[in-house]
Design a protein around this motif. Structure first.
Motif, PDB file in Angstrom:
ATOM      1  N   TYR A  66       7.280 -22.528  59.437  1.00 44.06           N
ATOM      2  CA  TYR A  66       6.375 -22.302  58.306  1.00 44.06           C
ATOM      3  C   TYR A  66       5.016 -22.877  58.686  1.00 44.06           C
ATOM      4  N   LEU A  68       1.333 -24.126  58.014  1.00 48.62           N
ATOM      5  CA  LEU A  68       0.745 -24.820  56.861  1.00 48.62           C
ATOM      6  C   LEU A  68      -0.765 -24.915  56.937  1.00 48.62           C
ATOM      7  N   GLU A  95       8.237 -31.424  62.316  1.00 49.76           N
ATOM      8  CA  GLU A  95       6.911 -31.257  61.718  1.00 49.76           C
ATOM      9  C   GLU A  95       5.857 -31.455  62.806  1.00 49.76           C
ATOM     10  N   THR A 105       5.891 -26.698  59.944  1.00 52.06           N
ATOM     11  CA  THR A 105       7.183 -27.345  59.803  1.00 52.06           C
ATOM     12  C   THR A 105       8.234 -26.313  60.170  1.00 52.06           C
ATOM     13  N   MET A 217       2.623 -16.753  57.520  1.00 46.99           N
ATOM     14  CA  MET A 217       3.169 -17.731  56.586  1.00 46.99           C
ATOM     15  C   MET A 217       4.445 -18.324  57.182  1.00 46.99           C
ATOM     16  N   GLU A 218       5.296 -17.444  57.695  1.00 51.90           N
ATOM     17  CA  GLU A 218       6.605 -17.870  58.218  1.00 51.90           C
ATOM     18  C   GLU A 218       7.005 -16.938  59.336  1.00 51.90           C
ATOM     19  N   ARG A 268      -0.003 -12.877  55.695  1.00 55.13           N
ATOM     20  CA  ARG A 268      -0.939 -12.382  54.690  1.00 55.13           C
ATOM     21  C   ARG A 268      -1.774 -11.269  55.315  1.00 55.13           C
TER      22      ARG A 268
ATOM     23  N   VAL B  62       9.471 -16.546  50.541  1.00 55.89           N
ATOM     24  CA  VAL B  62      10.271 -16.557  51.774  1.00 55.89           C
ATOM     25  C   VAL B  62      11.092 -17.829  51.786  1.00 55.89           C
ATOM     26  N   VAL B  83       6.555 -30.012  50.811  1.00 52.34           N
ATOM     27  CA  VAL B  83       5.879 -30.141  52.095  1.00 52.34           C
ATOM     28  C   VAL B  83       4.374 -29.951  51.930  1.00 52.34           C
ATOM     29  N   ARG B  84       4.001 -28.949  51.157  1.00 50.16           N
ATOM     30  CA  ARG B  84       2.584 -28.649  50.941  1.00 50.16           C
ATOM     31  C   ARG B  84       2.459 -27.846  49.660  1.00 50.16           C
ATOM     32  N   THR B  91       5.062 -24.897  49.798  1.00 45.70           N
ATOM     33  CA  THR B  91       6.126 -24.918  50.800  1.00 45.70           C
ATOM     34  C   THR B  91       6.988 -26.146  50.559  1.00 45.70           C
ATOM     35  N   LEU B 107      14.017 -24.271  54.311  1.00 40.36           N
ATOM     36  CA  LEU B 107      12.577 -24.348  54.065  1.00 40.36           C
ATOM     37  C   LEU B 107      12.205 -23.105  53.263  1.00 40.36           C
ATOM     38  N   THR B 109       8.758 -21.001  51.020  1.00 40.71           N
ATOM     39  CA  THR B 109       7.451 -20.931  50.382  1.00 40.71           C
ATOM     40  C   THR B 109       7.603 -20.170  49.069  1.00 40.71           C
ATOM     41  N   HIS B 222      12.827 -12.539  52.582  1.00 39.59           N
ATOM     42  CA  HIS B 222      11.506 -12.308  52.001  1.00 39.59           C
ATOM     43  C   HIS B 222      11.720 -11.621  50.660  1.00 39.59           C
TER      44      HIS B 222
END
Lengths: 272, 272
Positions: A66, A68, A95, A105, A217-218, A268, B62, B83-84, B91, B107, B109, B222
Motif C-alpha cells: 500500500y 502512502l 513499513e 506498508t 494505491m495498492e 488513481r 481495496v 496507518v494513514r 489506510t 491491510l 484502504t 477491489h
C-alpha cells in the motif's frame, strides 16, 4: 556473490540491518519517474529487507504493498515484523519510512521458489510479441520523456510496436501495453527484480491517451517461479476504469514461456 | 437500520467495540465449509471492524487479507490500527485472532464509494449467463455436499449450467465457474457483502476435477462501486496453476451491468 558481480539493481536495492527488525536503505534517485521514486523499485527494496529477515525462505510468493506517499532519493528505513513462520512459508509485515514519513506498508508471504513442486498446468498463454530486436527501445524515446523518467535507463525495455501507438500520439484505446524487459546492465532477473519489473512499464493509461501520473494505491504481486535467464515478456492491461480509479494487471513470462509473476494494482486515474 | 431489518449477513458479521482499537466478534458456524469458517465471511467480519473504525470512510476500496490458520465457530477479536488517514481515504491494518491464535491479517484502504466520481469506462464485459431461474441452485446439491458446506444455505447461489459440469462428475477443465449470488434472506448486498461474495463460490479447481480443500493464502479485493439492488453475477476463473498453487480471479457484476468488485487470490492446490 562478490560486490563486483552484484547487478546495479541489487546494489540500488541493498539494505543494511540496523537492529533485529530494521534495515537502512538509500533510495537511488536514478529510479525516479515523474519526480517520485518508482513503486516497483520501492517494492524491490522492501522485498529485499523481507528476504534478509527470513534467509531460509528468501523469495516473495505474494506481497501486497500500500503506497502512502511519494518516495524521494535518500535514506529510508524499513521496519519488519514477523506475523507467522512455518516450515515452508513465513508471513511478514513491513513499513518503509523516510524521516519518519510513511512511504509504503506491506504484507507478504515468503517461501523458497526453488523448493516448490514442479507441476505446471497454466492455461494462460504468453503475449504474442515480435523479437526484442524488432521492438521499440524505450531508451530511444524523446529527450523530455527520458529526462522525466530516469528509471527508463535502468532497464532495457522494448515496446511491441503494436502497442506503442501512444508514443506517436496514437494510443490504441484498448488499455494494453506489451513488450520485453531486462535489467539495464544485462544481469539476469531474480525474484526481487521481478517485483520491480511488475511496475516498470509506463502506466497502461498511456494506451488510453491519459499521460498524467497514475499514483498506485495498492499493488499485489504473486511470484510463481524462479525466472530462467534472458528476456522477460511483459503484458500490462486494464479492464476496469471507473470512479476515478483503474485496475492494472501485469504478467511476466520468462524465456521458457513460464508465467513467473503476476500483479494487479489499483491506481488513481491521472488528472489530465 | 433497526435490528429487525438487519440482514442475516450483517448480524453474523457484527462486531462490538471493546477498546479504541479492538472489536469482539462471534464467528457463526453456519458459515463453515469443509470444517473451517469461510474466508469470505471472515473478510466480511474484518471489513466491518475496519468500517466502524473510520465511519466517515465506511467502504473498503481495496483490502488484502493473508490467511494464517483456519477460523472456528466462537469468539474472535479484531485488532485494528490506523496507518494513514486522509480526507478521502484511510489506510488501516487489522488482525483477527481466536484465543490468541492468528487467523488472518490484512491491510486495507477505505473510502466512500458513494462519493467517487461518476466516470465509467470499463472495457470488460459481464459474463454471458442464463437468467437466475435457468441456473442451478447450489442449495439443490447432494446432501453430503450441503452437510460439508453449511455456508451454501446462507446464500442463494445459482450455477450457470455451462460451468456446472463438475456437479455431474464432468468438469470442463477450463478453470471457469460462473453464475449468480444474493444473500439467502433476500437482503440486497452492500460493499461488505461483496467482500464475502468474492469467496463464496466453490473453488475454481472444482472445474478441473480437483475437489479437495484449496486453502487461500492471500486474497486482495477491489470494491469499485455501491452495488445496485438485485442479483450479482459472478465469474471465477484460474489461469496460472503451477508449483502447488493457483491464482483465482473473481468478478462481481451488479444488476445494472457494472463491475462492482474484483478479487485475485493465491491458494494452495488441493491435495486430492
Amino acid at each position: 556473490m562478490t560486490s563486483q558481480t552484484l547487478s546495479d539493481f541489487a546494489r540500488a536495492t541493498s539494505v543494511t540491518p540496523t537492529s533485529e527488525s530494521t534495515f537502512a536503505a538509500d533510495l537511488d534517485g536514478s529510479w525516479k519517474v515523474a519526480g517520485a521514486i518508482n513503486g516497483g523499485y520501492l517494492l524491490g527494496v522492501m522485498g529485499r529487507a523481507l528476504s534478509e529477515t527470513v534467509p531460509d525462505l528468501p523469495d516473495p510468493l505474494v506481497i501486497s504493498a500500500y503506497y502512502l506517499g511519494p518516495g524521494d532519493a535518500g535514506p529510508a528505513e524499513v521496519a519488519v515484523r514477523t506475523v507467522r513462520t512455518g516450515r515452508s512459508s513465513a508471513t511478514l509485515g513491513a513499513e518503509l519510512t523516510q524521516d519518519g514519513r510513511p512511504t509504503m506498508t506491506a504484507l507478504a508471504t515468503y517461501g523458497s521458489l526453488g523448493g516448490l513442486p514442479g507441476d505446471v498446468a497454466t492455461s494462460a498463454s504468453p503475449p504474442d510479441l515480435p523479437a526484442p530486436e524488432d521492438c521499440m527501445p524505450m531508451a530511444d524515446g524523446p529527450r523530455e520523456f527520458l529526462d522525466a523518467a530516469p528509471i527508463v535507463s535502468q532497464y532495457d525495455m522494448r515496446l511491441d510496436p503494436a502497442t506503442a501507438g501512444f508514443a506517436a500520439g496514437k494510443p490504441s484505446g484498448r488499455g494494453l501495453l506489451q513488450g520485453w524487459i531486462r535489467l539495464g546492465d544485462g544481469a539476469d532477473a531474480d525474484p526481487l527484480a521481478l517485483l520491480a519489473f511488475l511496475d516498470a512499464f509506463p502506466p497502461v493509461m498511456f494506451d488510453l491517451g491519459r499521460f498524467g501520473w497514475s499514483p498506485t494505491m495498492e499493488l499485489t504481486a504473486h511470484v510463481r517461479a524462479l525466472p530462467a535467464p534472458g528476456w522477460i515478456a511483459v503484458k500490462v492491461e486494464t479492464r476496469n476504469i471507473a470512479g476515478g480509479m483503474f485496475e492494472e494487471d501485469c504478467e511476466l513470462w520468462d524465456s521458457t514461456g513460464r508465467l513467473v509473476a503476476q500483479s494487479r494494482q489499483l491506481a488513481r486515474q491521472p488528472r489530465s
